[in-house]
Structure formats: C-alpha cells, structure tokens
Design a protein around this motif. Sequence first.
Motif, PDB file in Angstrom:
ATOM      1  N   MET A   1       0.899  -1.035   0.030  1.00 12.37           N
ATOM      2  CA  MET A   1       0.038   0.099   0.085  1.00 12.37           C
ATOM      3  C   MET A   1       0.929   1.380  -0.073  1.00 12.37           C
ATOM      4  O   MET A   1       1.796   1.274   0.804  1.00 12.37           O
ATOM      5  N   ALA A   2       0.583   2.280  -0.859  1.00 10.33           N
ATOM      6  CA  ALA A   2       1.216   3.479  -0.908  1.00 10.33           C
ATOM      7  C   ALA A   2       0.641   4.457  -0.656  1.00 10.33           C
ATOM      8  O   ALA A   2      -0.613   4.712  -1.194  1.00 10.33           O
ATOM      9  N   SER A   3       0.921   5.517  -0.303  1.00 12.06           N
ATOM     10  CA  SER A   3       0.293   6.809   0.367  1.00 12.06           C
ATOM     11  C   SER A   3       0.137   7.641  -1.101  1.00 12.06           C
ATOM     12  O   SER A   3       1.197   7.970  -1.664  1.00 12.06           O
ATOM     13  N   CYS A   4      -1.020   7.978  -1.721  1.00  8.56           N
ATOM     14  CA  CYS A   4      -1.155   8.668  -2.971  1.00  8.56           C
ATOM     15  C   CYS A   4      -1.952   9.736  -2.739  1.00  8.56           C
ATOM     16  O   CYS A   4      -3.122   9.855  -1.998  1.00  8.56           O
ATOM     17  N   LEU A   5      -1.591  10.987  -3.304  1.00  3.48           N
ATOM     18  CA  LEU A   5      -2.415  12.311  -3.150  1.00  3.48           C
ATOM     19  C   LEU A   5      -2.940  12.603  -4.567  1.00  3.48           C
ATOM     20  O   LEU A   5      -2.074  12.698  -5.709  1.00  3.48           O
ATOM     21  N   VAL A   6      -4.288  12.779  -4.796  1.00  9.90           N
ATOM     22  CA  VAL A   6      -4.745  13.056  -6.034  1.00  9.90           C
ATOM     23  C   VAL A   6      -5.315  14.369  -5.960  1.00  9.90           C
ATOM     24  O   VAL A   6      -6.129  14.855  -5.261  1.00  9.90           O
ATOM     25  N   ILE A   7      -4.605  15.311  -6.802  1.00  9.35           N
ATOM     26  CA  ILE A   7      -4.785  16.757  -7.012  1.00  9.35           C
ATOM     27  C   ILE A   7      -6.027  16.826  -7.991  1.00  9.35           C
ATOM     28  O   ILE A   7      -5.701  16.381  -9.299  1.00  9.35           O
ATOM     29  N   GLY A   8      -7.125  17.208  -7.765  1.00 11.97           N
ATOM     30  CA  GLY A   8      -8.175  17.300  -8.878  1.00 11.97           C
ATOM     31  C   GLY A   8      -9.259  16.046  -8.618  1.00 11.97           C
ATOM     32  O   GLY A   8      -9.520  15.561  -9.370  1.00 11.97           O
ATOM     33  N   ALA A   9      -9.204  15.724  -7.226  1.00  9.08           N
ATOM     34  CA  ALA A   9      -9.820  14.466  -6.910  1.00  9.08           C
ATOM     35  C   ALA A   9     -11.431  14.430  -7.086  1.00  9.08           C
ATOM     36  O   ALA A   9     -12.116  13.335  -7.091  1.00  9.08           O
ATOM     37  N   ASN A  10     -11.858  15.698  -7.341  1.00  4.87           N
ATOM     38  CA  ASN A  10     -13.505  15.787  -7.324  1.00  4.87           C
ATOM     39  C   ASN A  10     -13.542  16.100  -8.846  1.00  4.87           C
ATOM     40  O   ASN A  10     -14.842  16.567  -9.061  1.00  4.87           O
ATOM     41  N   GLY A  11     -12.753  15.790  -9.882  1.00  5.54           N
ATOM     42  CA  GLY A  11     -13.105  16.250 -11.210  1.00  5.54           C
ATOM     43  C   GLY A  11     -13.321  14.877 -11.753  1.00  5.54           C
ATOM     44  O   GLY A  11     -13.547  13.751 -11.080  1.00  5.54           O
ATOM     45  N   PHE A  12     -13.517  14.689 -13.074  1.00  2.59           N
ATOM     46  CA  PHE A  12     -14.123  13.795 -13.946  1.00  2.59           C
ATOM     47  C   PHE A  12     -12.968  12.598 -13.681  1.00  2.59           C
ATOM     48  O   PHE A  12     -13.254  11.686 -13.277  1.00  2.59           O
ATOM     49  N   ILE A  13     -11.619  12.831 -14.471  1.00  2.84           N
ATOM     50  CA  ILE A  13     -10.855  11.857 -14.435  1.00  2.84           C
ATOM     51  C   ILE A  13     -10.483  11.363 -13.099  1.00  2.84           C
ATOM     52  O   ILE A  13     -10.117  10.383 -12.447  1.00  2.84           O
ATOM     53  N   GLY A  14      -9.978  12.557 -12.360  1.00  3.95           N
ATOM     54  CA  GLY A  14      -9.328  12.503 -11.066  1.00  3.95           C
ATOM     55  C   GLY A  14     -10.325  11.627 -10.073  1.00  3.95           C
ATOM     56  O   GLY A  14      -9.816  10.940  -9.256  1.00  3.95           O
ATOM     57  N   SER A  15     -11.658  11.724  -9.934  1.00  2.26           N
ATOM     58  CA  SER A  15     -12.639  10.871  -9.195  1.00  2.26           C
ATOM     59  C   SER A  15     -12.564   9.357  -9.524  1.00  2.26           C
ATOM     60  O   SER A  15     -12.565   8.594  -8.615  1.00  2.26           O
ATOM     61  N   HIS A  16     -12.427   8.969 -10.744  1.00  5.09           N
ATOM     62  CA  HIS A  16     -12.478   7.710 -11.151  1.00  5.09           C
ATOM     63  C   HIS A  16     -11.036   7.270 -10.969  1.00  5.09           C
ATOM     64  O   HIS A  16     -10.799   6.192 -10.363  1.00  5.09           O
TER      65      HIS A  16
ATOM     66  N   LYS B   1       7.419   9.878  -6.769  1.00  8.13           N
ATOM     67  CA  LYS B   1       6.912  10.214  -7.944  1.00  8.13           C
ATOM     68  C   LYS B   1       5.799  11.116  -8.137  1.00  8.13           C
ATOM     69  O   LYS B   1       4.935  10.823  -7.372  1.00  8.13           O
ATOM     70  N   LEU B   2       5.818  11.767  -9.440  1.00  4.07           N
ATOM     71  CA  LEU B   2       4.796  12.546  -9.747  1.00  4.07           C
ATOM     72  C   LEU B   2       4.038  12.063 -11.083  1.00  4.07           C
ATOM     73  O   LEU B   2       4.834  11.787 -11.947  1.00  4.07           O
ATOM     74  N   TYR B   3       2.874  12.045 -11.158  1.00  4.58           N
ATOM     75  CA  TYR B   3       2.050  11.401 -12.386  1.00  4.58           C
ATOM     76  C   TYR B   3       1.410  12.829 -12.627  1.00  4.58           C
ATOM     77  O   TYR B   3       0.593  13.385 -12.109  1.00  4.58           O
ATOM     78  N   PHE B   4       1.348  13.174 -14.109  1.00  2.00           N
ATOM     79  CA  PHE B   4       0.805  14.156 -14.842  1.00  2.00           C
ATOM     80  C   PHE B   4      -0.257  13.750 -15.809  1.00  2.00           C
ATOM     81  O   PHE B   4       0.129  13.245 -16.532  1.00  2.00           O
ATOM     82  N   ALA B   5      -1.441  14.301 -15.664  1.00  2.00           N
ATOM     83  CA  ALA B   5      -2.289  14.153 -16.542  1.00  2.00           C
ATOM     84  C   ALA B   5      -2.193  15.144 -17.735  1.00  2.00           C
ATOM     85  O   ALA B   5      -2.587  16.382 -17.559  1.00  2.00           O
ATOM     86  N   SER B   6      -1.652  14.868 -18.634  1.00  3.54           N
ATOM     87  CA  SER B   6      -1.444  15.826 -19.989  1.00  3.54           C
ATOM     88  C   SER B   6      -2.466  15.527 -20.935  1.00  3.54           C
ATOM     89  O   SER B   6      -3.448  14.673 -20.813  1.00  3.54           O
ATOM     90  N   THR B   7      -2.201  16.193 -22.121  1.00  2.83           N
ATOM     91  CA  THR B   7      -3.403  15.744 -23.287  1.00  2.83           C
ATOM     92  C   THR B   7      -2.626  15.050 -24.453  1.00  2.83           C
ATOM     93  O   THR B   7      -1.853  15.684 -25.075  1.00  2.83           O
ATOM     94  N   GLY B   8      -3.292  14.172 -24.928  1.00 10.94           N
ATOM     95  CA  GLY B   8      -3.073  13.527 -26.229  1.00 10.94           C
ATOM     96  C   GLY B   8      -3.821  13.898 -27.400  1.00 10.94           C
ATOM     97  O   GLY B   8      -3.676  13.691 -28.542  1.00 10.94           O
TER      98      GLY B   8
ATOM     99  N   GLY C   1     -13.044   4.547 -17.588  1.00 16.28           N
ATOM    100  CA  GLY C   1     -12.418   3.252 -16.957  1.00 16.28           C
ATOM    101  C   GLY C   1     -11.298   2.858 -17.343  1.00 16.28           C
ATOM    102  O   GLY C   1     -10.262   2.225 -16.551  1.00 16.28           O
ATOM    103  N   ASP C   2     -11.196   2.808 -18.583  1.00 16.37           N
ATOM    104  CA  ASP C   2     -10.149   2.140 -19.411  1.00 16.37           C
ATOM    105  C   ASP C   2      -8.731   2.943 -18.963  1.00 16.37           C
ATOM    106  O   ASP C   2      -7.532   2.553 -18.851  1.00 16.37           O
ATOM    107  N   ALA C   3      -9.125   4.680 -19.074  1.00 17.39           N
ATOM    108  CA  ALA C   3      -7.926   5.312 -18.862  1.00 17.39           C
ATOM    109  C   ALA C   3      -7.229   5.014 -17.529  1.00 17.39           C
ATOM    110  O   ALA C   3      -6.112   5.066 -17.201  1.00 17.39           O
ATOM    111  N   VAL C   4      -8.253   5.262 -16.475  1.00 10.30           N
ATOM    112  CA  VAL C   4      -7.661   4.981 -15.109  1.00 10.30           C
ATOM    113  C   VAL C   4      -7.182   3.692 -14.718  1.00 10.30           C
ATOM    114  O   VAL C   4      -6.108   3.297 -13.902  1.00 10.30           O
TER     115      VAL C   4
END
Length: 309
Positions: A1-16, A111-118, A215-218
């Motif tokens: 188990m790892a401690s994860c911070l989701v910034i934007g957690a109440n948004g579309f992708i973030g909540s999923h 580590k930082l994970y960033f949601a960019s745009t394709g 669902g596939d994205a997350v």
Amino acid sequence: MASCLVIGANGFIGSHLVDELVALGHEVTAFDRFSGGGPPMYSAVGVRQFAGDFLNQADVAAAVSGQRFVFHFVSTTTPATAEDAPTLDVRTNIASSIELFQHCVDAGVEKLYFASTGGAIYGDQGGESFAETALALPVSPYAIGKLAIEGYLRYFGTKFGLDSVSFRISNPYGPRQRANKKQGVIPIFLSRIAAGEPLVVFGDGSMVRDYLYVGDAVRMIGQTVGRSTRESVYNIGSGEGTSVRALLDVVTRVTGITPLVEERAVPSTFLQHVVLDAGRFRTEFGYDEFTDLEDGIARTWETLAGGRR
C-alpha cells in the motif's frame, strides 16, 4: 500500500482515479476544493479528504507533505477557456504546476504523475496515428500549456531528481463528465439529447478523434503506480479513430433518439484527425482491454438524468 495524493480528485478523471487507486489497495488523499456542498464525485470509502485550493500554495504544501506518490490531475482551464484567455492558463495552470513540483521536491515525493493531453498536443500533422516520438506541435493554448508543464517536469527531474511520468490522454469520456464544462463532445451530445436540444457539429462531421472510456484510462494509469517506467511520456488512448458522423450514429442507436443537427464552421484551432498510438504503453504494461465505444456511451447515457438505454 502506498500513500497517494490525487490533486483534482473531485473532477472527472480524478474522481475515477481515486476509485481505481483505492481498489488497488492504496491509501488515498483526495485534494480538491469540494465547494459544491454535495457528496464527492468518487465513490470509494476510506478516502482522506483534503479541501484546498490548487492556487493556494500553503494548501498544496500541506497536502503534499508525507505523500509517496502525487497525481497532478487538476486543470484551472478547459480548451475553451484557455483559448479565450491564454494568459490565465499561464498564470494559473503553468505557474501553480511549477510551484507544486517544488513542493514535491521539498517533501521528498517519490514520483509525480501528470495528466497531459494527447487529444491536442500533436497538432494537425496528418498520418494515421501519433506515437510519442512524433513532434508535439500544439496550436491551442490549452495544449501548449500542457506541453510546457511536461517541459518543466523534465527540468525538475534534471535539476532536483524529481521522478515523473506524463500521460497524454486522448479524448476521455464516461460517467461524471460535466457537459457544462464544454469539454468532451460525447457528454455534450448526450446532455443535449436528454434536454431535447439540437447537436452542434463543426464542419461536415469528418473530424476524427480517439475516444477512450474513462474506466480504461484510469486502469491503464493504475497499472503504472509503484512501478518503474522506462519512459517519461506515454500515450493513453484506444488507438481507434471515430469520426463525428460515426459518433452521431452511435449516440442515436444508444439513445433511440434521432437528434436535430446544426452545422457550424470549424474553429481555426480545431484539429482534423487525432488518433494515438499507445504501443509504447502496451509493450511495457500489456493493457489491451478497451471498452467498446457503444457500450461506453450506453453506460454514460444511463447516468444522465432522464437517460435510458
């Protein structure tokens, strides 16, 4: 188990993403303003909720402290608002992202994970699909800002050793996507059909996009958590292109309603053809279980008020 911070957690992708990380057994802190007064958009239980403002650096520093992994999945603008006010994107999204990265360095984030745009970062270059090795030639302020943030992540990696990965996500859709954000043609189409309003199509409907069920994205992103990544950038897409005309056929079948369609001129910054080659991701992580477009749209339709399959 790892401690994860989701910034934007109440948004579309973030909540999923919150739901996916909890399902994978991680300890999740959800950072957002949570200003609506209602329940959070995510459904997972046991989530630590941190109400804060991404533009308030004291809030961000406090939230980052003690976290192993940080997910930067918030945006202060949409493609439309960034185009209306490009400097707003620079002053808020880009500037606050740089400050976030410094807080991650100071807090010893692994580590930082960033949601960019394709969907917009490669621009209009022709060809069947874009791999990560293609030049990024964005023409919209929103995508230009995403590319700039990717660049700053390289800087923080080189100068401070901050490990990061950027996900160039295609055109995600699914439940919880807010049509009033004016981002995402699928929720906009479905909400207008539910309201009995005509659909707006730019041009002749030949524009092609790579639509990816959220669902596939997350699930794809979740597979990378805690694992070393060979590359710093990955396309997250289905690899399948669908024209707007074909999309109209799908939403008509799903809803059982034939909508009125209004054609308008194509805005100058709209791209004609964007499909992502996600071979780099599949080679490294093996994901190949994409939701059929019609099934995904049906699930999305069922969540709308008044929607029916």
